[in-house]
Structures are given as structure tokens and as C-alpha cells.
Design a protein around this motif. Structure first.
Motif, mmCIF file in Angstrom:
data_model
loop_
_atom_site.group_PDB
_atom_site.id
_atom_site.type_symbol
_atom_site.label_atom_id
_atom_site.label_comp_id
_atom_site.label_asym_id
_atom_site.label_seq_id
_atom_site.Cartn_x
_atom_site.Cartn_y
_atom_site.Cartn_z
ATOM 1 N N THR A 171 0.845 -1.184 -0.028
ATOM 2 C CA THR A 171 -0.035 0.093 -0.018
ATOM 3 C C THR A 171 0.977 1.366 0.015
ATOM 4 O O THR A 171 0.539 2.145 -0.717
ATOM 5 C CB THR A 171 -0.878 -0.111 1.323
ATOM 6 N N ALA A 172 2.079 1.254 0.874
ATOM 7 C CA ALA A 172 2.823 2.495 0.771
ATOM 8 C C ALA A 172 3.581 2.815 -0.620
ATOM 9 O O ALA A 172 3.422 3.933 -0.969
ATOM 10 C CB ALA A 172 3.974 2.031 1.884
ATOM 11 N N ILE A 173 3.967 1.675 -1.135
ATOM 12 C CA ILE A 173 4.468 1.889 -2.670
ATOM 13 C C ILE A 173 3.327 2.516 -3.565
ATOM 14 O O ILE A 173 3.654 3.359 -4.288
ATOM 15 C CB ILE A 173 4.969 0.371 -3.244
ATOM 16 N N SER A 174 2.350 2.010 -3.441
ATOM 17 C CA SER A 174 1.046 2.440 -4.404
ATOM 18 C C SER A 174 0.777 3.930 -3.991
ATOM 19 O O SER A 174 0.823 4.650 -4.908
ATOM 20 C CB SER A 174 -0.068 1.670 -4.147
ATOM 21 N N LEU A 175 0.817 4.021 -2.810
ATOM 22 C CA LEU A 175 0.409 5.693 -2.229
ATOM 23 C C LEU A 175 1.467 6.514 -2.660
ATOM 24 O O LEU A 175 1.517 7.640 -2.949
ATOM 25 C CB LEU A 175 -0.132 5.776 -0.871
ATOM 26 N N ALA A 176 2.737 5.983 -2.397
ATOM 27 C CA ALA A 176 3.918 6.867 -2.884
ATOM 28 C C ALA A 176 3.908 7.428 -4.260
ATOM 29 O O ALA A 176 4.194 8.340 -4.588
ATOM 30 C CB ALA A 176 5.225 6.207 -2.532
ATOM 31 N N PHE A 177 3.650 6.625 -5.371
ATOM 32 C CA PHE A 177 3.393 6.978 -6.659
ATOM 33 C C PHE A 177 2.316 7.797 -6.891
ATOM 34 O O PHE A 177 2.450 8.582 -7.495
ATOM 35 C CB PHE A 177 3.295 5.583 -7.539
ATOM 36 N N PHE A 178 1.277 7.630 -6.192
ATOM 37 C CA PHE A 178 0.068 8.537 -6.247
ATOM 38 C C PHE A 178 0.340 9.624 -5.868
ATOM 39 O O PHE A 178 0.290 10.747 -6.604
ATOM 40 C CB PHE A 178 -1.046 7.785 -5.558
ATOM 41 N N GLY A 179 1.023 9.643 -4.788
ATOM 42 C CA GLY A 179 1.451 11.219 -4.277
ATOM 43 C C GLY A 179 2.397 11.879 -5.218
ATOM 44 O O GLY A 179 2.575 13.032 -5.246
ATOM 45 N N ALA A 180 3.656 11.007 -5.616
ATOM 46 C CA ALA A 180 4.305 11.548 -6.299
ATOM 47 C C ALA A 180 3.892 12.270 -7.818
ATOM 48 O O ALA A 180 3.991 13.354 -8.217
ATOM 49 C CB ALA A 180 5.245 10.676 -7.068
ATOM 50 N N GLY A 181 2.776 11.562 -8.368
ATOM 51 C CA GLY A 181 1.873 12.049 -9.548
ATOM 52 C C GLY A 181 1.280 13.322 -9.086
ATOM 53 O O GLY A 181 1.114 13.997 -10.088
ATOM 54 N N LEU A 182 0.709 13.581 -7.752
ATOM 55 C CA LEU A 182 0.160 14.854 -7.425
ATOM 56 C C LEU A 182 1.167 15.770 -7.363
ATOM 57 O O LEU A 182 0.967 16.927 -7.708
ATOM 58 C CB LEU A 182 -0.786 14.741 -5.997
ATOM 59 N N LEU A 183 2.466 15.508 -6.944
ATOM 60 C CA LEU A 183 3.444 16.917 -6.694
ATOM 61 C C LEU A 183 3.597 17.151 -8.064
ATOM 62 O O LEU A 183 3.975 18.371 -8.354
ATOM 63 C CB LEU A 183 4.537 15.966 -5.856
ATOM 64 N N VAL A 184 3.957 16.089 -9.182
ATOM 65 C CA VAL A 184 4.258 16.678 -10.596
ATOM 66 C C VAL A 184 3.183 17.272 -10.963
ATOM 67 O O VAL A 184 3.405 18.272 -11.774
ATOM 68 C CB VAL A 184 4.484 15.272 -11.407
ATOM 69 N N ALA A 185 1.855 17.079 -10.864
ATOM 70 C CA ALA A 185 0.781 17.805 -11.463
ATOM 71 C C ALA A 185 0.996 19.326 -10.816
ATOM 72 O O ALA A 185 0.656 20.119 -11.501
ATOM 73 C CB ALA A 185 -0.458 17.141 -11.193
ATOM 74 N N ASN A 186 1.240 19.434 -9.387
ATOM 75 C CA ASN A 186 1.156 20.588 -8.904
ATOM 76 C C ASN A 186 2.588 21.358 -9.336
ATOM 77 O O ASN A 186 2.387 22.695 -9.510
ATOM 78 C CB ASN A 186 1.438 20.468 -7.324
ATOM 79 N N GLN A 187 3.633 20.710 -9.608
ATOM 80 C CA GLN A 187 4.693 21.296 -10.203
ATOM 81 C C GLN A 187 4.500 21.889 -11.533
ATOM 82 O O GLN A 187 4.626 23.170 -12.110
ATOM 83 C CB GLN A 187 6.073 20.408 -10.316
ATOM 84 N N ILE A 188 3.810 21.431 -12.429
ATOM 85 C CA ILE A 188 3.441 21.564 -13.618
ATOM 86 C C ILE A 188 2.412 23.122 -13.552
ATOM 87 O O ILE A 188 2.823 24.168 -14.388
ATOM 88 C CB ILE A 188 2.444 20.712 -14.573
ATOM 89 N N VAL A 231 5.706 12.185 -17.007
ATOM 90 C CA VAL A 231 6.184 11.557 -15.891
ATOM 91 C C VAL A 231 5.020 11.326 -14.847
ATOM 92 O O VAL A 231 5.008 10.395 -14.055
ATOM 93 C CB VAL A 231 7.306 12.666 -15.430
ATOM 94 N N ARG A 232 4.113 12.367 -14.829
ATOM 95 C CA ARG A 232 2.992 12.261 -14.074
ATOM 96 C C ARG A 232 1.992 11.121 -14.455
ATOM 97 O O ARG A 232 1.693 10.365 -13.557
ATOM 98 C CB ARG A 232 1.988 13.339 -13.998
ATOM 99 N N ASN A 233 1.831 10.869 -15.585
ATOM 100 C CA ASN A 233 0.926 9.852 -16.129
ATOM 101 C C ASN A 233 1.745 8.267 -15.669
ATOM 102 O O ASN A 233 0.939 7.550 -15.357
ATOM 103 C CB ASN A 233 0.561 10.001 -17.647
#
Length: 294
Positions: free
Chosen positions: A28-45, A166-168
Motif C-alpha cells: 500500500t505504501a508503494i502504491s500511495l507513494a506513486f500516487f503522491g508523486a503524481g500529485l506533486l508533479v501535477a502541482n509542479q506543472i 512523468v505524471r501519467n
């Protein structure tokens, strides 16, 4: 409802299936880490668009053979266009001075360039920088004294496309890991329910409701999801300090790339935790309803 009994059952269940619980939390942690990374990249864009869009200009390069009448026609069209916020005309001398200022750190390039190599240029700021193609349609390349129209947005579009990729990719990996986590949660709950089938059977015989017997298992999954979210957020913070800040140190200092601060990670933490808890709880509940039938 006796809450002490429920919490005791939750602790017992987690302790009995300790290795599977750890595996469930890690997945679950690995899955949520990728999900959080996707949110951070979207925020960076979003931050990069806000940083750059106000500074973008469109360059209208003129042919060396452009006549005074053609320049006056271009000026008149720019003055009357509702899409234009402002513009500046640079003749060859002014364009060369600007070139030297932009590339003052590259003496080899400056030595090879001359004033005659640079075309007279209109530097145009659009009211909506993302509509730079309107200017390209208004001034076709190679016609009426215009050599070509070049928007800085074209370069940014390629950069944003890279970030979007990267986000996708992060979201796709998160979905794959989420599927693995859901299957593992379902399997863990089934094993836990099987190990406690005698206790739950007695509870049902003495009148306990179905929801009362299912609640400890749902809470076990929810706690595992929450623990996975905490680990995922800790991993994102560690990745920021150990990898992102060091790798992007120079672009961040130059203002090219906005930094990822702790506030941004804190801002996405409710979403990461919420997704972890809700997905784990729903997976456990569905498993109990469809397969175990307590």
C-alpha cells in the motif's frame, strides 16, 4: 457496542497475521507513494505555468528584404489586434544588442555572430500566452515580409509534455500497485476471518449483528492503509531531501524550476491518507460480503 472488545480484536488480528500485515502495509505504501508523486508533479506543472506564462513572448522575425510598407502593415495589425498586450520592435542593431545580453556567458557563440546574422524582430506579449498560434496564423511564414513566427510556448509545451508523461507514468504505476495492494488486502482479510471463524461464529449465535462481527476486520485494513500512507508520505519527504533537492539544485537556484516545499507535501497528505484508508476499508468490506460472509 463494546469498543474495547473491537479494538482488542483488531490488535489480535494484526498480531496473528504479522507478516501478511507488513506485506500489505508495504504494498500500500508503494502504491500511495506513486500516487503522491503524481500529485506533486501535477502541482509542479501548475507552478511552472504560473511562473512562465507571464514572461512569454512571441518573436515575429522579419525577412531582410522586408520593406518599410510591410513593417508599417505589421505594426498596424499588431496595434489593432485584441489578442496583443504589448509589443516592441527591434531593428538589427537592437536585436544584436539583445542577443549579446542573452548570451553573454557564451563568448564562443558571440564571436561567431554578427549584426547582419540577426533579423529585425517584433517581440510580442499576448494577453493569453497559450494563444500564440493566433499570431502565427495572422502572419504566415515567408509572406508579407515575415520570415517566421516563433513562440517560446513551443519550447515550454515540450517541457510540460515531459512532465505530463512523468505524471501519467507515476499514476499508472500507482494503479498497478493499488491492484496488487487490494488483492493482498483481500487475501489477508480472508485468512484473518478464517483464523477467527470460531469466535465470530459464537458471536453470531449470541446475537451479534453482522456489522459488529465485520467491523474489526475493516478496521484492520483501514489501519494498514493509514500506516501505508504514513510510510508513503515519509518516503516522499526523504526523496525530496535526498534526491530531488540535490538533483535540481542548480535549476531551483536559478529560478527555472520551482522547489517542492514541505508545505506542498503536507497539502497532498490528506488525499494520500484518505485514498489509503478508503481503498483498504472498501476492499475489506467487499471481501467480507462476497467471499467470507461472516
Amino acid at each position: 457496542m463494546r469498543l474495547n472488545f473491537v479494538f482488542t480484536e483488531v490488535a489480535t488480528g494484526l498480531r496473528r497475521n504479522l507478516t501478511m500485515t507488513i506485506a500489505m502495509i508495504m504494498t500500500t505504501a508503494i502504491s500511495l507513494a506513486f500516487f503522491g508523486a503524481g500529485l506533486l508533479v501535477a502541482n509542479q506543472i501548475g507552478d511552472m505555468k504560473s511562473l512562465y506564462l507571464d514572461k512569454l513572448e512571441v518573436s515575429v522575425y522579419l525577412q531582410d528584404t522586408a520593406t518599410a510598407a510591410q513593417r508599417e502593415s505589421i505594426t498596424s495589425q499588431l496595434d489593432s489586434s485584441p489578442e496583443i498586450a504589448s509589443y516592441q520592435y527591434l531593428d538589427k542593431a537592437a536585436a544584436f544588442a539583445r542577443f549579446k545580453k542573452l548570451f553573454k556567458g557564451n563568448p564562443q557563440l558571440l564571436d561567431q555572430a554578427t549584426q547582419e546574422d540577426l533579423p529585425a524582430t517584433y517581440l510580442v506579449k499576448m494577453k493569453d500566452p497559450e494563444r500564440y498560434t493566433v499570431l502565427a496564423q495572422q502572419f504566415p511564414n515567408g509572406k508579407n515580409g515575415v520570415d517566421q513566427v516563433q513562440g517560446q510556448s513551443q519550447v515550454l509545451d515540450r517541457i510540460f509534455s515531459l512532465f505530463n508523461g512523468v505524471r501519467n507514468a507515476a499514476i499508472a504505476l500507482a494503479l498497478l500497485q493499488a491492484l496488487a495492494a487490494l488483492l493482498l488486502i483481500s487475501n489477508t482479510i480472508q485468512v484473518a476471518a478464517f483464523n477467527r471463524r470460531v469466535e465470530t461464529g459464537i458471536m453470531r449465535l449470541v446475537g451479534a449483528s453482522r456489522w459488529y462481527t465485520q467491523l474489526p476486520f475493516v478496521l484492520e485494513a483501514a489501519l494498514a492503509g493509514l500506516a501505508g500512507a504514513v510510510l508513503a508520505l515519509g518516503g516522499l519527504v526523504a526523496a525530496k531531501f535526498l534526491f530531488v533537492d540535490k538533483t535540481l539544485a542548480e535549476p531551483i537556484r536559478s529560478g527555472i524550476v520551482p522547489p517542492i516545499d514541505l508545505g506542498t507535501i503536507l497539502a497532498i497528505s490528506p488525499y494520500v491518507a484518505g485514498v489509503g484508508v478508503v481503498l483498504a476499508s472498501v476492499a475489506a468490506y467487499v471481501t467480507l460480503r462476497l467471499y467470507v460472509r461472516l
